[in-house]
Design a protein around this motif. Structure first.
Motif, PDB file in Angstrom:
ATOM      1  N   GLY A 266       0.771  -1.239   0.000  1.00  0.00           N
ATOM      2  CA  GLY A 266       0.000   0.000   0.000  1.00  0.00           C
ATOM      3  C   GLY A 266       0.798   1.283   0.000  1.00  0.00           C
ATOM      4  O   GLY A 266       0.216   2.363  -0.104  1.00  0.00           O
ATOM      5  N   ILE A 267       2.119   1.219   0.154  1.00  0.00           N
ATOM      6  CA  ILE A 267       2.938   2.437   0.147  1.00  0.00           C
ATOM      7  C   ILE A 267       4.139   2.226  -0.759  1.00  0.00           C
ATOM      8  O   ILE A 267       4.553   1.101  -1.023  1.00  0.00           O
ATOM      9  CB  ILE A 267       3.409   2.828   1.569  1.00  0.00           C
ATOM     10  CG1 ILE A 267       4.206   1.686   2.199  1.00  0.00           C
ATOM     11  CG2 ILE A 267       2.223   3.197   2.452  1.00  0.00           C
ATOM     12  CD1 ILE A 267       4.790   2.037   3.549  1.00  0.00           C
ATOM     13  N   ASN A 268       4.676   3.332  -1.242  1.00  0.00           N
ATOM     14  CA  ASN A 268       5.780   3.261  -2.195  1.00  0.00           C
ATOM     15  C   ASN A 268       7.105   3.183  -1.451  1.00  0.00           C
ATOM     16  O   ASN A 268       7.954   4.055  -1.539  1.00  0.00           O
ATOM     17  CB  ASN A 268       5.757   4.489  -3.109  1.00  0.00           C
ATOM     18  CG  ASN A 268       6.746   4.352  -4.253  1.00  0.00           C
ATOM     19  OD1 ASN A 268       7.074   3.251  -4.676  1.00  0.00           O
ATOM     20  ND2 ASN A 268       7.222   5.487  -4.747  1.00  0.00           N
ATOM     21  N   THR A 269       7.299   2.097  -0.698  1.00  0.00           N
ATOM     22  CA  THR A 269       8.525   1.913   0.067  1.00  0.00           C
ATOM     23  C   THR A 269       9.143   0.564  -0.253  1.00  0.00           C
ATOM     24  O   THR A 269       8.464  -0.470  -0.171  1.00  0.00           O
ATOM     25  CB  THR A 269       8.259   2.005   1.583  1.00  0.00           C
ATOM     26  OG1 THR A 269       7.671   3.270   1.878  1.00  0.00           O
ATOM     27  CG2 THR A 269       9.545   1.854   2.365  1.00  0.00           C
ATOM     28  N   ASN A 270      10.406   0.583  -0.619  1.00  0.00           N
ATOM     29  CA  ASN A 270      11.167  -0.634  -0.896  1.00  0.00           C
ATOM     30  C   ASN A 270      12.254  -0.771   0.162  1.00  0.00           C
ATOM     31  O   ASN A 270      12.888   0.215   0.544  1.00  0.00           O
ATOM     32  CB  ASN A 270      11.799  -0.572  -2.284  1.00  0.00           C
ATOM     33  CG  ASN A 270      10.771  -0.591  -3.394  1.00  0.00           C
ATOM     34  OD1 ASN A 270      10.576  -1.603  -4.043  1.00  0.00           O
ATOM     35  ND2 ASN A 270      10.106   0.542  -3.618  1.00  0.00           N
TER      36      ASN A 270
ATOM     37  N   THR B 160      15.306  -4.010   9.035  1.00  0.00           N
ATOM     38  CA  THR B 160      15.528  -3.191   7.845  1.00  0.00           C
ATOM     39  C   THR B 160      16.957  -2.662   7.844  1.00  0.00           C
ATOM     40  O   THR B 160      17.399  -2.046   8.826  1.00  0.00           O
ATOM     41  CB  THR B 160      14.545  -2.016   7.804  1.00  0.00           C
ATOM     42  OG1 THR B 160      13.205  -2.518   7.774  1.00  0.00           O
ATOM     43  CG2 THR B 160      14.788  -1.151   6.581  1.00  0.00           C
ATOM     44  N   ILE B 161      17.684  -2.901   6.758  1.00  0.00           N
ATOM     45  CA  ILE B 161      19.051  -2.386   6.646  1.00  0.00           C
ATOM     46  C   ILE B 161      19.190  -1.375   5.506  1.00  0.00           C
ATOM     47  O   ILE B 161      20.234  -0.739   5.369  1.00  0.00           O
ATOM     48  CB  ILE B 161      20.071  -3.525   6.456  1.00  0.00           C
ATOM     49  CG1 ILE B 161      19.736  -4.365   5.225  1.00  0.00           C
ATOM     50  CG2 ILE B 161      20.133  -4.394   7.703  1.00  0.00           C
ATOM     51  CD1 ILE B 161      20.796  -5.411   4.893  1.00  0.00           C
ATOM     52  N   TYR B 162      18.132  -1.221   4.699  1.00  0.00           N
ATOM     53  CA  TYR B 162      18.143  -0.197   3.644  1.00  0.00           C
ATOM     54  C   TYR B 162      16.710   0.084   3.259  1.00  0.00           C
ATOM     55  O   TYR B 162      15.874  -0.815   3.198  1.00  0.00           O
ATOM     56  CB  TYR B 162      18.929  -0.662   2.421  1.00  0.00           C
ATOM     57  CG  TYR B 162      19.047   0.398   1.348  1.00  0.00           C
ATOM     58  CD1 TYR B 162      20.007   1.402   1.435  1.00  0.00           C
ATOM     59  CD2 TYR B 162      18.181   0.409   0.261  1.00  0.00           C
ATOM     60  CE1 TYR B 162      20.102   2.387   0.454  1.00  0.00           C
ATOM     61  CE2 TYR B 162      18.274   1.391  -0.723  1.00  0.00           C
ATOM     62  CZ  TYR B 162      19.227   2.369  -0.609  1.00  0.00           C
ATOM     63  OH  TYR B 162      19.327   3.340  -1.587  1.00  0.00           O
ATOM     64  N   GLU B 163      16.397   1.361   3.000  1.00  0.00           N
ATOM     65  CA  GLU B 163      15.032   1.764   2.667  1.00  0.00           C
ATOM     66  C   GLU B 163      15.065   2.871   1.627  1.00  0.00           C
ATOM     67  O   GLU B 163      15.904   3.778   1.691  1.00  0.00           O
ATOM     68  CB  GLU B 163      14.314   2.246   3.923  1.00  0.00           C
ATOM     69  CG  GLU B 163      12.865   2.631   3.710  1.00  0.00           C
ATOM     70  CD  GLU B 163      12.165   2.992   5.007  1.00  0.00           C
ATOM     71  OE1 GLU B 163      11.168   3.737   4.957  1.00  0.00           O
ATOM     72  OE2 GLU B 163      12.626   2.518   6.080  1.00  0.00           O
ATOM     73  N   THR B 164      14.167   2.807   0.637  1.00  0.00           N
ATOM     74  CA  THR B 164      14.117   3.805  -0.420  1.00  0.00           C
ATOM     75  C   THR B 164      12.719   3.853  -1.006  1.00  0.00           C
ATOM     76  O   THR B 164      11.954   2.870  -0.914  1.00  0.00           O
ATOM     77  CB  THR B 164      15.137   3.496  -1.540  1.00  0.00           C
ATOM     78  OG1 THR B 164      15.015   4.474  -2.587  1.00  0.00           O
ATOM     79  CG2 THR B 164      14.901   2.114  -2.124  1.00  0.00           C
ATOM     80  N   SER B 165      12.380   4.970  -1.629  1.00  0.00           N
ATOM     81  CA  SER B 165      11.107   5.075  -2.347  1.00  0.00           C
ATOM     82  C   SER B 165      11.250   4.586  -3.782  1.00  0.00           C
ATOM     83  O   SER B 165      10.245   4.439  -4.490  1.00  0.00           O
ATOM     84  CB  SER B 165      10.614   6.531  -2.342  1.00  0.00           C
ATOM     85  OG  SER B 165      11.571   7.378  -2.965  1.00  0.00           O
ATOM     86  N   ASN B 166      12.470   4.317  -4.214  1.00  0.00           N
ATOM     87  CA  ASN B 166      12.706   3.820  -5.565  1.00  0.00           C
ATOM     88  C   ASN B 166      12.665   2.289  -5.582  1.00  0.00           C
ATOM     89  O   ASN B 166      12.858   1.633  -4.553  1.00  0.00           O
ATOM     90  CB  ASN B 166      14.057   4.299  -6.095  1.00  0.00           C
ATOM     91  CG  ASN B 166      14.114   5.802  -6.260  1.00  0.00           C
ATOM     92  OD1 ASN B 166      13.100   6.435  -6.555  1.00  0.00           O
ATOM     93  ND2 ASN B 166      15.275   6.384  -6.055  1.00  0.00           N
ATOM     94  N   THR B 167      12.456   1.736  -6.755  1.00  0.00           N
ATOM     95  CA  THR B 167      12.391   0.285  -6.912  1.00  0.00           C
ATOM     96  C   THR B 167      13.768  -0.337  -6.716  1.00  0.00           C
ATOM     97  O   THR B 167      14.760   0.127  -7.277  1.00  0.00           O
ATOM     98  CB  THR B 167      11.863  -0.077  -8.309  1.00  0.00           C
ATOM     99  OG1 THR B 167      10.541   0.442  -8.459  1.00  0.00           O
ATOM    100  CG2 THR B 167      11.825  -1.593  -8.503  1.00  0.00           C
ATOM    101  N   ILE B 168      13.822  -1.388  -5.922  1.00  0.00           N
ATOM    102  CA  ILE B 168      15.042  -2.190  -5.793  1.00  0.00           C
ATOM    103  C   ILE B 168      14.876  -3.375  -6.734  1.00  0.00           C
ATOM    104  O   ILE B 168      14.085  -4.285  -6.470  1.00  0.00           O
ATOM    105  CB  ILE B 168      15.258  -2.661  -4.347  1.00  0.00           C
ATOM    106  CG1 ILE B 168      15.410  -1.455  -3.419  1.00  0.00           C
ATOM    107  CG2 ILE B 168      16.483  -3.566  -4.248  1.00  0.00           C
ATOM    108  CD1 ILE B 168      15.458  -1.812  -1.939  1.00  0.00           C
ATOM    109  N   SER B 169      15.602  -3.374  -7.845  1.00  0.00           N
ATOM    110  CA  SER B 169      15.367  -4.391  -8.871  1.00  0.00           C
ATOM    111  C   SER B 169      16.183  -5.650  -8.656  1.00  0.00           C
ATOM    112  O   SER B 169      15.859  -6.693  -9.233  1.00  0.00           O
ATOM    113  CB  SER B 169      15.659  -3.824 -10.267  1.00  0.00           C
ATOM    114  OG  SER B 169      16.972  -3.326 -10.343  1.00  0.00           O
ATOM    115  N   ASP B 170      17.224  -5.614  -7.822  1.00  0.00           N
ATOM    116  CA  ASP B 170      17.996  -6.830  -7.580  1.00  0.00           C
ATOM    117  C   ASP B 170      18.855  -6.655  -6.329  1.00  0.00           C
ATOM    118  O   ASP B 170      19.287  -5.539  -6.007  1.00  0.00           O
ATOM    119  CB  ASP B 170      18.907  -7.147  -8.777  1.00  0.00           C
ATOM    120  CG  ASP B 170      19.428  -8.579  -8.757  1.00  0.00           C
ATOM    121  OD1 ASP B 170      18.821  -9.423  -8.083  1.00  0.00           O
ATOM    122  OD2 ASP B 170      20.447  -8.851  -9.420  1.00  0.00           O
ATOM    123  N   ILE B 171      19.078  -7.772  -5.628  1.00  0.00           N
ATOM    124  CA  ILE B 171      20.059  -7.827  -4.546  1.00  0.00           C
ATOM    125  C   ILE B 171      20.910  -9.063  -4.742  1.00  0.00           C
ATOM    126  O   ILE B 171      20.460 -10.057  -5.309  1.00  0.00           O
ATOM    127  CB  ILE B 171      19.406  -7.856  -3.139  1.00  0.00           C
ATOM    128  CG1 ILE B 171      18.519  -9.106  -2.968  1.00  0.00           C
ATOM    129  CG2 ILE B 171      18.632  -6.580  -2.877  1.00  0.00           C
ATOM    130  CD1 ILE B 171      18.052  -9.337  -1.543  1.00  0.00           C
TER     131      ILE B 171
END
Length: 423
Positions: free
Chosen positions: A202-206, A220-231
C-alpha cells in the motif's frame, strides 16, 4: 625482416581475435514441443546457466481455446548444441516459475507450480537434472540455496499470506508468515544469514531486510522510495543492490552502511552478478552491460550487439558468461586461440585449449588414425578412432588433472602432449 613483420602481424591478429566479444548466441523458440496450432499465450520464466556448458529455461503456455496450461522445462546442452525437454506437464494452474543460478554450487534451481503444488528441480554443472521438493502446497515466490542441505523458500498460500519455509537436511519447517509486505527476492550467503528485498503493502517503500541468526526476525538495513530491482550477497557481509533507475550500492558490513558505487540516472539497470570481490557485472535496458574490475571503483560499458532490454546476466569469469533478453541469449566467450607459427620448429600437431574443460581441438599436418588419453601412470582411459586432420574430442576424464593426449598418424608415427583438464 620480412619474417619478423609476418610474425608481428600474426601476433597482432591473435591479440585482436583473442579478445572476448559479446555475440548473439541463440534465440530459443517455444516449439516444436508446443506447436502454435491454436492461439497461445506464452509466459517465459527465464534462463539459468549452471556452467558455460549447461543451462535450463522454462515456459508456461496458456491456451484460451482449450482453457489449459502447459509447463515445459528444457535443458540446454551447449557441448552438443541441443535443447531437450526435461519436464512437461499440463493442467489448469500450472506455472513454470523462475530460474535461480547458484554459481557457488554450480547449479541452477528451478521453481514452479502444478495446481498450487510446488515443482522444484535443479540442473548441475555436468547436465544432471534432478527433481526435489522444497515447500508444502502454495505458489512459489522466492528461493535461495546455501547448499542442497539448506534450502530457503517463500511461497504464497490461498489466503495471500507469504510463508517463509526452510528445508534443512530434509526437514522442512514454516519459520514465519509475512502479511504487511511482498517479498521480491531472498539470498542466503550462509546457513544462518539471509537477506530479502521487499515492497511494503500500500505504500511506495522498498526495503532490504536482514535475518537474525535464528531466522525468526528481520530488520531493515536499507530503505528507499525507488524500486530495488535486484540484490546479491556473495558472502555474509558483502552485498550489492540495484536501485532504479541506474544506481548500484554496496555494503561490506552486512548492511550497516552502504556506498554508492555507480550512479547514472540515464540508465535503467535490472540485474547484477559478481564473479569475485573485484569483478562485477550489471545489465539493463537498451543492451547495457557494465563491468568493474576493481570492486566498483571504476566502471566501463561493454560493446553489445543489441539494444534490447537485458533482464539476466550470468558471468563465470571476466571473459565468459551470458546476458539474456527474455528468450534471446548473448554470450561472452574467450575465443579459441590463434596459434602463430613456431619460427624454429614445425609441429606435426597442435592441441587447444589448454587448460581444457571437455572440448579438445586437434589439428595436424597428417591424417590422424587414432587418439588416446592416458593418465600420468600410462594407463589409457579413452580411445577414439578417427580419420582426419582436424578433430574435436568431446571427452572429460573422471577427475580433473593433467593427462597425456597421444595422436597416431596414418604413417604410423605418433606425438603426445600434456593437457590440463579442469571443470
Amino acid at each position: 625482416m620480412k619474417k619478423q613483420i609476418i610474425i608481428l602481424i600474426l601476433l597482432t591478429l591473435f591479440a585482436v581475435n583473442g579478445k572476448s566479444q559479446w555475440t548473439h548466441h541463440r534465440t530459443i523458440n517455444y516449439g516444436p514441443t508446443y506447436p502454435p496450432s491454436v492461439p497461445l499465450e506464452y509466459s517465459f520464466s527465464g534462463i539459468g546457466y549452471a556452467s558455460m556448458n549447461y543451462g535450463i529455461y522454462g515456459v508456461t503456455i496458456w491456451s484460451h481455446q482449450s482453457q489449459t496450461r502447459s509447463m515445459g522445462v528444457c535443458k540446454i546442452d551447449e557441448i552438443n548444441d541441443t535443447i531437450t525437454t526435461v519436464r512437461n506437464m499440463s493442467a489448469y494452474g500450472v506455472n513454470a516459475g523462475a530460474m535461480i543460478t547458484e554459481k557457488k554450487l554450480g547449479k541452477v534451481f528451478h521453481f514452479g507450480n502444478y495446481q498450487s503444488y510446488p515443482v522444484n528441480d535443479y540442473l548441475d554443472s555436468t547436465g544432471n537434472f534432478i527433481a526435489i521438493g522444497i515447500h508444502p502446497q502454495g505458489f512459489s515466490r522466492c528461493f535461495s540455496a546455501f547448499d542442497l542441505n539448506h534450502l530457503y523458500s517463500i511461497f504464497t498460500n490461498e489466503f495471500g499470506e507469504h510463508i517463509f519455509f526452510t528445508k534443512i537436511y530434509e526437514v522442512g519447517a514454516i519459520v514465519d508468515t509475512f502479511t504487511t509486505f511482498a517479498p521480491q527476492k531472498i539470498d542466503f550467503p550462509y546457513t544462518n544469514c539471509g537477506y530479502m528485498s521487499i515492497v511494503e503493502n500500500g505504500i511506495n517503500t522498498n526495503k532490504i531486510l536482514k535475518s537474525s541468526q535464528d531466522l525468526l526476525t528481520w530488520e531493515t538495513i536499507y530503505e528507499t522510495s525507488n524500486t530495488i530491482s535486484d540484490i546479491l550477497f556473495d558472502e555474509v557481509n558483502t552485498g550489492y543492490a540495484i536501485v532504479q533507475p541506474g544506481m548500484i550500492i554496496k555494503t561490506k558490513d552486512g548492511g550497516i552502511s552502504w556506498d554508492t558505487i555507480y550512479n547514472a540516472s540515464d540508465k535503467i539497470l535490472n540485474k547484477i552478478d559478481v564473479v569475485n570481490e573485484e569483478i562485477i557485472f550489471a545489465c539493463g535496458n537498451n543492451g547495457v552491460v557494465l563491468r568493474s574490475i576493481n570492486g566498483g571503483l571504476e566502471w566501463s560499458q561493454d560493446t553489445f550487439p543489441s539494444t534490447l532490454n537485458l533482464d539476466q546476466i550470468v558471468m563465470f569469469d571476466e571473459e565468459n558468461g551470458y546476458a539474456i533478453s527474455k528468450n534471446i541469449i548473448y554470450r561472452l566467450k574467450t575465443p579459441d586461440p590463434i596459434y602463430p607459427p613456431d619460427t624454429n620448429t614445425v609441429k606435426n600437431v597442435i592441441m587447444w585449449p589448454n587448460p581444457n574443460s571437455g572440448d579438445l581441438k586437434i589439428k595436424a599436418l597428417y591424417v590422424i588414425n587414432s587418439i588416446e588419453v592416458l593418465d600420468l601412470s600410462g594407463k589409457v582411459v579413452y580411445t577414439e578412432v578417427t580419420n582426419g586432420k582436424e578433430i574435436n574430442v568431446k571427452y572429460f576424464p573422471n577427475v580433473q588433472g593433467i593427462f597425456v593426449i597421444k595422436v597416431t598418424f596414418d604413417n604410423g608415427k605418433s606425438e603426445a602432449e600434456e593437457i590440463l583438464f579442469i571443470r
